[in-house]
Scaffold this motif. Structure first.
Motif, PDB file in Angstrom:
ATOM      1  N   GLU B  48       0.832  -1.215   0.000  1.00  0.00           N
ATOM      2  CA  GLU B  48       0.000   0.000   0.000  1.00  0.00           C
ATOM      3  C   GLU B  48       0.862   1.259   0.000  1.00  0.00           C
ATOM      4  O   GLU B  48       0.484   2.278  -0.575  1.00  0.00           O
ATOM      5  N   ILE B  53      -0.887   4.765  -1.552  1.00  0.00           N
ATOM      6  CA  ILE B  53      -2.141   4.920  -0.819  1.00  0.00           C
ATOM      7  C   ILE B  53      -1.871   5.221   0.645  1.00  0.00           C
ATOM      8  O   ILE B  53      -2.609   5.954   1.296  1.00  0.00           O
ATOM      9  N   LEU B  54      -0.786   4.666   1.160  1.00  0.00           N
ATOM     10  CA  LEU B  54      -0.434   4.818   2.566  1.00  0.00           C
ATOM     11  C   LEU B  54       0.878   5.594   2.650  1.00  0.00           C
ATOM     12  O   LEU B  54       1.806   5.315   1.890  1.00  0.00           O
ATOM     13  N   ARG B  73       0.227   8.194  -9.825  1.00  0.00           N
ATOM     14  CA  ARG B  73      -1.009   7.415  -9.967  1.00  0.00           C
ATOM     15  C   ARG B  73      -1.450   7.271 -11.416  1.00  0.00           C
ATOM     16  O   ARG B  73      -2.247   6.410 -11.744  1.00  0.00           O
ATOM     17  N   ILE B  78      -3.439  -0.865 -10.291  1.00  0.00           N
ATOM     18  CA  ILE B  78      -3.561  -1.590  -9.016  1.00  0.00           C
ATOM     19  C   ILE B  78      -4.750  -2.540  -9.055  1.00  0.00           C
ATOM     20  O   ILE B  78      -5.849  -2.151  -9.454  1.00  0.00           O
ATOM     21  N   PHE B  80      -6.517  -4.598  -6.198  1.00  0.00           N
ATOM     22  CA  PHE B  80      -6.563  -4.948  -4.774  1.00  0.00           C
ATOM     23  C   PHE B  80      -7.068  -6.374  -4.603  1.00  0.00           C
ATOM     24  O   PHE B  80      -7.725  -6.929  -5.475  1.00  0.00           O
ATOM     25  N   ALA B  84     -14.512  -3.505  -4.314  1.00  0.00           N
ATOM     26  CA  ALA B  84     -15.937  -3.370  -4.611  1.00  0.00           C
ATOM     27  C   ALA B  84     -16.084  -2.434  -5.795  1.00  0.00           C
ATOM     28  O   ALA B  84     -15.313  -1.490  -5.943  1.00  0.00           O
ATOM     29  N   GLN B  86     -19.103  -0.310  -8.321  1.00  0.00           N
ATOM     30  CA  GLN B  86     -20.432   0.262  -8.136  1.00  0.00           C
ATOM     31  C   GLN B  86     -21.490  -0.776  -8.514  1.00  0.00           C
ATOM     32  O   GLN B  86     -21.342  -1.470  -9.531  1.00  0.00           O
ATOM     33  N   ASP B  87     -22.530  -0.855  -7.697  1.00  0.00           N
ATOM     34  CA  ASP B  87     -23.607  -1.809  -7.962  1.00  0.00           C
ATOM     35  C   ASP B  87     -24.311  -1.472  -9.274  1.00  0.00           C
ATOM     36  O   ASP B  87     -24.365  -0.309  -9.675  1.00  0.00           O
ATOM     37  N   PHE B  97     -16.035   3.728 -17.066  1.00  0.00           N
ATOM     38  CA  PHE B  97     -15.908   4.653 -15.948  1.00  0.00           C
ATOM     39  C   PHE B  97     -14.441   4.828 -15.547  1.00  0.00           C
ATOM     40  O   PHE B  97     -13.938   5.955 -15.454  1.00  0.00           O
ATOM     41  N   PHE B  98     -13.755   3.713 -15.329  1.00  0.00           N
ATOM     42  CA  PHE B  98     -12.359   3.820 -14.885  1.00  0.00           C
ATOM     43  C   PHE B  98     -11.461   4.380 -15.988  1.00  0.00           C
ATOM     44  O   PHE B  98     -10.537   5.130 -15.716  1.00  0.00           O
ATOM     45  N   LEU B 101     -11.189   8.099 -16.113  1.00  0.00           N
ATOM     46  CA  LEU B 101     -10.449   8.788 -15.044  1.00  0.00           C
ATOM     47  C   LEU B 101      -9.005   9.106 -15.453  1.00  0.00           C
ATOM     48  O   LEU B 101      -8.306   9.808 -14.739  1.00  0.00           O
ATOM     49  N   TYR B 102      -8.588   8.545 -16.574  1.00  0.00           N
ATOM     50  CA  TYR B 102      -7.196   8.738 -17.011  1.00  0.00           C
ATOM     51  C   TYR B 102      -7.150   9.437 -18.379  1.00  0.00           C
ATOM     52  O   TYR B 102      -8.036   9.253 -19.207  1.00  0.00           O
ATOM     53  N   ILE B 140      -9.300  -3.317 -15.268  1.00  0.00           N
ATOM     54  CA  ILE B 140      -9.409  -1.975 -14.673  1.00  0.00           C
ATOM     55  C   ILE B 140      -8.021  -1.473 -14.268  1.00  0.00           C
ATOM     56  O   ILE B 140      -7.702  -0.291 -14.423  1.00  0.00           O
ATOM     57  N   ALA B 141      -7.189  -2.393 -13.783  1.00  0.00           N
ATOM     58  CA  ALA B 141      -5.814  -1.999 -13.402  1.00  0.00           C
ATOM     59  C   ALA B 141      -4.993  -1.605 -14.636  1.00  0.00           C
ATOM     60  O   ALA B 141      -3.972  -0.928 -14.509  1.00  0.00           O
TER      61      ALA B 141
END
Lengths: 333, 292
Positions: B48, B53-54, B73, B78, B80, B84, B86-87, B97-98, B101-102, B140-141
């Protein structure tokens, strides 16, 4: 199973402490709102001579039990409250003979008039409230629409964010370049679009049945709903900014929404209630939203008249968003 | 090949525990680096921190020689261990969607082809099988065409077939020149996929190197395995150690040990002779005791 669930609940310290605090806060709040001897059934404003106290010496009717009499300074200021069902009767005891006004559409007003007729003492002249009588439904519709917006904004956003955080979805998003403020604004826009659509649909649907009063501009009313909804979504986001437990989120949202519903004047007016309560109501966005919406719908207020409420709601929205974004936490740790 | 990631004396303190205590290593560009360790060893915390992230308590992480900056980023992918989504969103909608973001990355069609997602593009992501879901999460990664991909126990909970399919997928991605940092509990997975591994325990790296080199460094023997019942009560005399219903003997002299078994009249029908594995190394270095 019962034991396991009880242990789970008790070891969730945030939820547990909140469940202990909420009843205390509720009792304190209720005590503040409903303190004093029994709640009156009727509310009547009295314009009295300077220096006079509102008691039976001024007029025997003022000794009627279960009626809250409070002082107003002018007919012009108090009469709209009769028309808008905020009070049940207005008495002017500065003239001879004295006068009284009721809204003929108000069951409580007409009942109180019968009580007055049966009371000994100087006769008071009945005056007709000038202008169109406003039905209770005209007064309550903005309240109900506002309440629906409030619940949808607070719970629709608050719970979802907490669920996202618990499920690890926010952690996944945190691994992308998206920033907290971008995520928050996206949630805001999504919820806002939904709420505005629903509110417009409910407005149109109920108006078809109830034909309620709309004196002002639809654009102004839409603007009030829009800015008010943004303020309340931002409030929901702020509450959910760090919370990781659905139970705690639920408690926090209830502790905000319940008093807001009571003191913001959704179902009844706060006229005559303690000044401190009326001032406290001003901290809630729903109060300003309803004041502005009723001004537009019942009095036909224009943009200039509702500008102060819009400005307050806008400032609340910006403030809550700034706090929410700065407090926002992606993960449960 | 140059180092894409360099970790120097990394530490992470939590209020009651020092999760990572002075970890240092490098990851070579284009390689697969495996981080292994028992539960609570500090590998997830380490990863992490590498993912950005950490925040580390102290130490340094360098990406291409530079500290992790805001653009980091954009360049990493990544997956994980549990993510989870989105439902109610379909596979295609999640990818869109992902991807949005890029600024840059492959097309959705390309991702679908790489991760074999074509058959269930319009399926609700909650209704995917374990293997399909992991392929979606890998896709997605990859949405930003990352140089460096973190896979955190990606095959945990998958059936053997789905696991092997996923390994093939990871190998194909590695063949495209991507660098992979993998954490796993499966030693077979680490042996198959990783060019280099580091074994962590109690917040430290206790062994690091290529799997073959580490095995050669720690072992010069083989393992004889046989059902305990076959030894006719002579397990101790023959030098075997009982583990449940099986017995094991570690020996450098396989021929001599087999000869002793024959002399003792033991049937060799169920005898297995195998070289040492990463699992043996893992057990030797981290012990057999139960971990949280």
């Amino acid at each position: 199973m019962t034991l396991a669930r009880s242990l789970e609940f008790m070891r969730d310290t945030s939820a547990m402490s909140w469940n202990l605090i909420v009843p205390v806060l509720l009792v304190a709040g209720m005590a503040m709102i409903f303190s004093g001897p029994g709640q009156p059934l009727f509310k009547a404003a009295v314009i009295a001579p300077v220096g006079a106290t509102l008691d039976a010496k001024l007029h025997p009717f003022l000794a009627t039990p279960h009626v809250q009499f409070y002082a107003e300074t002018s007919v012009a200021e108090a009469l709209p409250k009769v028309q808008r069902h905020r009070i049940d009767m207005l008495l002017d005891l500065t003239t001879t003979p004295g006068k009284y006004w009721i809204n003929e559409e108000s069951p409580k007003g007409t009942t109180l008039e019968r009580v007055l007729a049966g009371t000994p003492g100087p006769r008071l002249e009945r005056e007709t409230a000038s202008g169109e009588q406003i039905r209770y439904v005209d007064w309550v519709v903005p309240g109900v629409l506002g309440m629906n917006i409030m619940f949808s904004c607070l719970f629709g956003i608050g719970y979802v964010i907490v669920r996202y955080r618990k499920s690890g979805y926010l952690k996944r998003l945190n691994a992308t370049p998206i920033r907290a403020i971008e995520f928050i604004c996206a949630q805001l826009l999504s919820r806002l679009a939904l709420i505005m659509l629903i509110t417009v649909a409910v407005y149109i649907g109920t108006n078809l049945v109830l034909h309620f009063r709309m004196e002002g501009s639809y654009f102004n009313l839409f603007l009030i709903a829009l800015v008010g909804a943004i303020a309340m979504i931002a409030m929901g986001l702020t509450i959910a900014a760090r919370v990781t437990s659905e139970e705690l989120a639920g408690g926090l949202l209830n502790v905000i929404s319940s008093p807001m519903m009571v003191v913001s004047g959704v179902f009844f007016s706060m006229d005559g209630s303690p000044k401190i309560l009326q001032m406290a109501a001003k901290i809630f966005p729903l109060t300003h939203m309803l004041d502005a919406a009723r001004a537009v719908m019942l009095d036909g207020a224009g943009f200039t008249q509702i500008a102060p409420q819009l400005a307050i709601l806008g400032a609340m929205a910006v403030g809550f968003l700034a706090i929410g974004a700065s407090l926002f936490k992606w993960t449960q740790d | 090949m140059s180092d894409i990631l360099a970790v120097r004396n990394l530490r992470k303190n939590f209020p009651k525990v020092q999760a990572v205590d002075g970890v240092s290593f490098e990851v070579t560009e284009g390689s697969c680096f495996g981080l292994l360790g028992p539960n609570g060893a500090g590998k997830s915390t380490t990863v992490e921190m590498l993912e950005g992230i950490l925040q580390p308590s102290s130490g340094e992480i360098l990406y291409r020689g530079e500290p992790l900056g805001p653009r980091y980023r954009e360049r990493v992918g990544i997956q994980f261990q549990t993510t989870a989504l989105q439902d109610f969103l379909t596979v295609k909608e999640n990818l869109r969607f992902f991807r949005a973001l890029y600024e840059q990355g492959p097309s959705i069609e390309e991702l679908v082809e790489i991760c074999h997602l074509g058959e269930f593009m319009d399926r609700d992501s909650r209704k995917l099988s374990g293997g399909q879901r992991q392929r979606l999460l890998l896709a997605i990664a990859l949405v930003n065409d990352p140089d460096l991909i973190f896979l955190d126990e990606p095959t945990t909970g998958l059936d053997p077939q789905a696991r092997r399919n996923f390994w093939e997928l990871v190998q194909s991605i590695k063949a495209r020149g991507k660098t992979i940092v993998l954490t796993t509990h499966y030693m077979e997975e680490a042996y198959l996929l990783c060019d280099e591994i580091a074994i962590m325990d109690h917040g430290h790296i206790i062994a690091r190197g290529t799997p073959k080199r580490l095995l050669a460094e720690h072992f010069n023997d083989s393992v004889l395995e046989i059902p305990l019942a076959e030894l006719n009560g002579h397990a101790a005399m023959l030098g075997f150690t009982a583990h449940g219903e099986a017995a094991e003997l570690m020996t450098a002299d396989v021929n001599g040990s087999v000869r002793k078994l024959l002399d003792a009249g033991v049937s060799l029908a169920q005898l297995k002779i195998r070289p040492r594995t990463l699992e043996d190394l893992f057990i030797r270095l981290t012990g057999r005791e139960m971990r949280a």
